[in-house]
Design an enzyme around this catalytic site. Structure first.
Site, short mmCIF file in Angstrom:
data_model
loop_
_atom_site.label_atom_id
_atom_site.label_comp_id
_atom_site.label_asym_id
_atom_site.label_seq_id
_atom_site.Cartn_x
_atom_site.Cartn_y
_atom_site.Cartn_z
N GLU A 125 47.53 39.92 -9.79
CA GLU A 125 47.92 41.23 -9.29
C GLU A 125 48.18 41.20 -7.80
OE1 GLU A 125 44.93 43.56 -12.41
OE2 GLU A 125 44.49 43.52 -10.27
N CYS A 126 49.33 41.67 -7.39
CA CYS A 126 49.67 41.84 -5.98
C CYS A 126 49.43 40.54 -5.20
CB CYS A 126 48.93 43.02 -5.39
SG CYS A 126 49.67 43.69 -3.88
N GLY A 127 48.37 40.46 -4.40
CA GLY A 127 48.10 39.24 -3.66
C GLY A 127 47.94 38.04 -4.55
N SER A 181 52.25 40.80 -11.52
CA SER A 181 52.99 41.95 -10.99
C SER A 181 52.37 42.38 -9.67
CB SER A 181 52.95 43.12 -11.98
OG SER A 181 53.53 44.28 -11.42
#
Length: 413
Positions: free
Chosen positions: A308-310, A401
């Site tokens: 997720e993200c990072g 994502s």
């Protein structure tokens, strides 16, 4: 619930201070936070000594939110829920707001009001908040940034005329202003809370506050039926955005630091790469080549990964900054830019359908894909159903994502 008419009123400062004051007085305090915020919860945990729990009626159903409150509140002497934004500010009018959560939980609200530049005009403001919705109880008001004792006496007259409890105030004090940086509040530094606790003890009627917010029955909950095992990337900053509920949903959890550790990826059901600020620790991540190689091998051999993200950025080919290009795991063939000229805020709730399930979460970042946005395997929507360009990737058993997914928000379609 500690809420406010608007953002910037001081509810985080006062919520954190009240938590610290009650802990000092010997109470066991369970903190909660309305909305998807990861950063205020870190302040709560530092003060209370155990994790703060997010309550969010977009990412999870009202029933699930009540279950969370019951599960984590059981056994605490005091539950303090910090609101978000203004009391009635939600993703669609008041939907998803602090007001909605207070209503669903049946808990009273204490309003924190910035009184810096007003006196009796506060009567009109408070009257509106007190009378706008009759299905929650405004238990009282705490004024923030009060200039003097005379100023406070004028504000007390407002409360007397409106027949609402005035529970005290916090004097104007520049040293209590919390700094901001990059993404929300600065949780990488320790803030001395002793002065804040002293001021609240002196100026807020905290014992009266407890009597005006009577006991709410909190039933024992069987929220979790833990199963499977997970290895979770976590450290102080580059992999730090985790919902406690997500951690508790696994039967067995181990943690590792991608900046320093080489993970043992044998006999795990899931590798969870959480969000954070990997772009601020690139040299350490690059130096730990053995970790990146192990994760790439795990992905290529069918290992199950949620990033997720990072965490997604870490799985990509590289991260580009003003200082150069830094190789990452190379599982996803994309590059991320963190250059100052490329920074652009992407913010909001997200939902998408995948394999018959609806996934919900939140997106908040300034980094972007370097070049064109890659194609997504599904369309992502915001809270109001508008399509957004956030891509979702699936490679073998990897799901990645920019969206921070919320486990309690997954629903069968």
């Amino acid at each position: 619930m500690i809420a406010a008419p608007t953002s910037g009123s001081g509810k985080t400062t006062i919520a954190r201070g009240l938590m610290g004051l009650l802990v000092k007085k010997g109470y066991s305090v369970q903190p909660f936070k309305c909305g998807p915020d990861y950063i205020d919860t870190k302040f709560h945990e530092a003060v209370c000594g155990h994790p703060s729990i997010n309550l969010d009626t977009f990412m999870a159903s009202p029933e699930h939110v009540r279950e969370l409150f019951a599960h984590y509140g059981a056994g605490a002497d005091v539950c303090i829920v910090e609101g978000m934004m203004g009391l009635f500010d939600g993703y669609d009018r008041e939907r998803g707001s602090s007001y909605e959560i207070a209503r669903e939980l049946g808990i009273p609200v204490v309003l924190v009001v910035d009184a810096k530049s007003a006196a009796y005009s506060m009567a009109a403001l408070l009257s509106g908040f007190i009378n706008f919705r009759k299905d929650i109880h405004i238990a009282g008001v705490i004024f923030n940034k009060v200039g003097s004792e005379k100023h406070y006496r004028m504000l007390r007259q407002v409360c007397e005329d409106l027949d609402v409890e005035c529970m005290g105030y916090l004097p104007k004090n520049a040293s209590l202003e919390q700094g901001s940086r990059y993404l929300g509040l600065d949780f990488s530094q320790e803030h001395d809370s002793q002065e804040l606790i002293h001021l609240l003890e002196e100026h807020v009627e905290w014992e009266r506050l407890l009597t005006l917010t009577p006991s709410i029955p909190i039933l024992q909950s069987s929220l979790f039926t833990p199963h499977s095992s997970a290895l979770i990337a976590r450290n102080s900053e580059s992999f730090s955005f985790l919902y406690q509920e997500m951690i508790d949903s696994f039967g067995k959890v181990n943690f590792f630091d991608p900046e320093r550790d080489v993970p043992d990826l044998n006999d795990i059901d899931l590798l969870y790469l959480s969000g954070g600020y990997p772009e601020k620790h690139l040299e350490a991540l690059v130096s730990n080549e053995a970790c990146r190689r192990a994760i790439r091998t795990f992905a290529e051999t069918g290992g199950r990964i949620v990033a997720e993200c990072g965490g997604m950025m870490y799985l990509c080919k590289s991260i580009v900054t003003d200082e150069g290009e830094f190789p990452m795991c190379g599982v996803l063939p994309y590059s991320i830019t963190a250059r100052r000229t490329d920074r652009r805020l992407s913010l909001g709730y997200r939902r998408f359908i995948l394999d018959g399930k609806e996934y919900r979460g939140h997106e908040f970042h300034y980094t972007q894909f370097f070049g064109e946005v890659p194609e997504s395997i599904t369309q992502v929507y915001d809270a109001k159903g508008n399509p957004v360009p956030t891509p979702v990737f699936r490679y073998k058993n990897v799901l990645a994502s920019y969206t921070h997914l919320y486990g309690g928000g997954m629903r069968e379609e």
